[in-house]
Scaffold this motif. Structure first.
Motif, mmCIF file in Angstrom:
data_model
loop_
_atom_site.group_PDB
_atom_site.id
_atom_site.type_symbol
_atom_site.label_atom_id
_atom_site.label_comp_id
_atom_site.label_asym_id
_atom_site.label_seq_id
_atom_site.Cartn_x
_atom_site.Cartn_y
_atom_site.Cartn_z
ATOM 1 N N PRO A 82 11.278 5.921 -18.934
ATOM 2 C CA PRO A 82 12.891 6.158 -19.025
ATOM 3 C C PRO A 82 13.355 6.472 -20.391
ATOM 4 O O PRO A 82 12.763 6.550 -21.210
ATOM 5 C CB PRO A 82 13.125 4.616 -18.863
ATOM 6 C CG PRO A 82 12.008 3.966 -18.272
ATOM 7 C CD PRO A 82 10.648 4.679 -18.877
ATOM 8 N N GLY A 83 14.527 7.287 -20.442
ATOM 9 C CA GLY A 83 15.008 7.892 -21.613
ATOM 10 C C GLY A 83 15.424 6.814 -22.554
ATOM 11 O O GLY A 83 16.705 6.750 -22.910
ATOM 12 N N VAL B 66 14.288 11.361 -26.420
ATOM 13 C CA VAL B 66 15.156 9.857 -26.439
ATOM 14 C C VAL B 66 16.336 10.046 -27.230
ATOM 15 O O VAL B 66 17.735 10.106 -26.879
ATOM 16 C CB VAL B 66 14.495 8.646 -26.646
ATOM 17 C CG1 VAL B 66 15.435 7.557 -26.507
ATOM 18 C CG2 VAL B 66 13.316 8.372 -25.328
ATOM 19 N N ALA B 67 16.151 10.398 -28.564
ATOM 20 C CA ALA B 67 17.445 10.428 -29.571
ATOM 21 C C ALA B 67 18.234 11.913 -29.446
ATOM 22 O O ALA B 67 19.374 11.602 -29.693
ATOM 23 C CB ALA B 67 16.691 10.374 -31.083
ATOM 24 N N HIS B 68 17.505 12.949 -28.863
ATOM 25 C CA HIS B 68 18.649 14.101 -29.171
ATOM 26 C C HIS B 68 18.532 14.855 -27.828
ATOM 27 O O HIS B 68 19.124 15.915 -27.962
ATOM 28 C CB HIS B 68 17.664 15.125 -30.244
ATOM 29 C CG HIS B 68 17.520 14.347 -31.558
ATOM 30 N ND1 HIS B 68 18.608 14.171 -32.311
ATOM 31 C CD2 HIS B 68 16.388 14.204 -32.212
ATOM 32 C CE1 HIS B 68 18.147 13.676 -33.487
ATOM 33 N NE2 HIS B 68 16.711 13.667 -33.204
ATOM 34 N N SER C 162 18.225 12.738 -22.148
ATOM 35 C CA SER C 162 17.558 11.826 -21.494
ATOM 36 C C SER C 162 17.920 10.619 -21.942
ATOM 37 O O SER C 162 17.670 9.485 -21.335
ATOM 38 C CB SER C 162 16.081 12.108 -21.768
ATOM 39 O OG SER C 162 15.542 13.169 -21.244
ATOM 40 N N GLY C 163 18.323 10.565 -23.284
ATOM 41 C CA GLY C 163 18.539 9.116 -23.906
ATOM 42 C C GLY C 163 20.044 9.146 -23.844
ATOM 43 O O GLY C 163 20.494 7.976 -24.400
ATOM 44 N N ARG C 164 20.704 9.992 -23.493
ATOM 45 C CA ARG C 164 22.324 9.523 -23.358
ATOM 46 C C ARG C 164 23.218 9.258 -22.136
ATOM 47 O O ARG C 164 24.166 9.244 -22.341
ATOM 48 C CB ARG C 164 23.075 11.051 -24.208
ATOM 49 C CG ARG C 164 22.796 10.870 -25.482
ATOM 50 C CD ARG C 164 23.517 12.327 -26.037
ATOM 51 N NE ARG C 164 22.818 13.633 -25.980
ATOM 52 C CZ ARG C 164 22.505 14.476 -26.951
ATOM 53 N NH1 ARG C 164 22.435 14.098 -28.360
ATOM 54 N NH2 ARG C 164 21.911 15.416 -26.557
ATOM 55 N N THR C 165 22.244 9.639 -21.086
ATOM 56 C CA THR C 165 22.783 9.401 -19.772
ATOM 57 C C THR C 165 21.995 8.359 -19.058
ATOM 58 O O THR C 165 20.872 8.286 -19.267
ATOM 59 C CB THR C 165 22.918 10.564 -19.055
ATOM 60 O OG1 THR C 165 21.346 11.322 -18.854
ATOM 61 C CG2 THR C 165 23.681 11.959 -19.616
ATOM 62 N N ASP D 269 12.300 16.751 -21.440
ATOM 63 C CA ASP D 269 13.470 15.902 -21.412
ATOM 64 C C ASP D 269 14.321 16.474 -20.572
ATOM 65 O O ASP D 269 14.486 17.555 -20.006
ATOM 66 C CB ASP D 269 13.950 15.517 -22.777
ATOM 67 C CG ASP D 269 14.363 16.688 -23.585
ATOM 68 O OD1 ASP D 269 15.053 17.582 -23.079
ATOM 69 O OD2 ASP D 269 14.104 16.812 -24.951
ATOM 70 N N ASP D 270 15.768 15.950 -20.525
ATOM 71 C CA ASP D 270 16.950 16.377 -19.728
ATOM 72 C C ASP D 270 17.466 17.587 -20.419
ATOM 73 O O ASP D 270 18.829 17.981 -19.749
ATOM 74 C CB ASP D 270 17.758 15.073 -19.096
ATOM 75 C CG ASP D 270 16.973 14.220 -18.265
ATOM 76 O OD1 ASP D 270 15.962 14.816 -17.641
ATOM 77 O OD2 ASP D 270 17.257 13.060 -18.305
ATOM 78 N N GLY D 271 17.212 17.982 -21.557
ATOM 79 C CA GLY D 271 17.963 18.841 -22.322
ATOM 80 C C GLY D 271 19.245 18.432 -22.947
ATOM 81 O O GLY D 271 19.589 17.373 -22.945
ATOM 82 N N SER D 272 19.887 19.249 -23.764
ATOM 83 C CA SER D 272 21.168 19.086 -24.499
ATOM 84 C C SER D 272 21.779 20.201 -24.504
ATOM 85 O O SER D 272 21.499 21.428 -24.949
ATOM 86 C CB SER D 272 20.794 18.537 -25.773
ATOM 87 O OG SER D 272 21.998 18.170 -26.710
ATOM 88 N N ALA D 273 23.188 20.182 -24.465
ATOM 89 C CA ALA D 273 24.163 21.164 -24.724
ATOM 90 C C ALA D 273 24.437 21.382 -26.210
ATOM 91 O O ALA D 273 24.962 22.251 -26.761
ATOM 92 C CB ALA D 273 25.445 20.950 -23.828
#
Length: 150
Positions: A26-27, A67-69, A72-75, A97-101
């Motif tokens: 889990p994120g 997780v932090a950036h 993955s950790g924000r949704t 991870d799930d990436g980030s914009a």
């Protein structure tokens, strides 16, 4: 080299013929020690203690960053996937991870009194090789490192 991605949540997916495993977490922050314990269980009999310590440190840093950036950790339902490979040339670790914009992996040289920001700096310092990649046509990114056997 990664296996085909399947919807596996907490199960190990071993390929012991090649010393390759992967697992999704889990994120969330609790996944950092869980990923570390999982990797220790797989690699402790394969690696010298010093190499194992370095691999686990760098793995912890990469999962923490995921997780932090990343998303993955924000949704809700975010995931972090850890890939481990061990062959005669060394250990390969990849964290997806799930990436980030809004952020991308980058090395920052920390000040001595900084509370954080050392993750990729440590990876660059200790790993034999490392890098990042985005997944074409998919959300997500990976950060990987290779550690030679010592």
């Amino acid at each position: 080299m990664r296996p085909e991605r399947r919807d596996v949540r907490e199960a190990d997916v071993p390929d012991t013929r090649h010393g390759f495993w992967w697992r999704e977490f889990p994120g969330e922050e609790a996944s950092v020690p869980a990923a570390r314990a999982w990797a220790r269980g797989l690699l402790a009999v394969r690696l010298a203690p010093g190499t194992l310590d370095d691999v686990l440190l760098l793995l912890s840093e990469l999962v923490t960053n995921a997780v932090a950036h990343s998303d993955s950790g924000r949704t809700a339902g975010g995931r972090v996937t850890v890939h481990l490979g061990d062959d005669p040339g060394g250990v390969h670790v990849e964290v997806t991870d799930d990436g980030s914009a809004t952020s991308a992996p980058a090395v920052h040289v920390p000040d001595a009194d900084d509370d954080g920001g050392r993750g990729l700096w440590l990876v660059a310092l200790l790993a034999t090789a490392w890098g990042t990649s985005r997944h074409d046509g998919e959300a997500g990114r990976s950060v990987w490192f290779r550690m030679a056997h010592r």
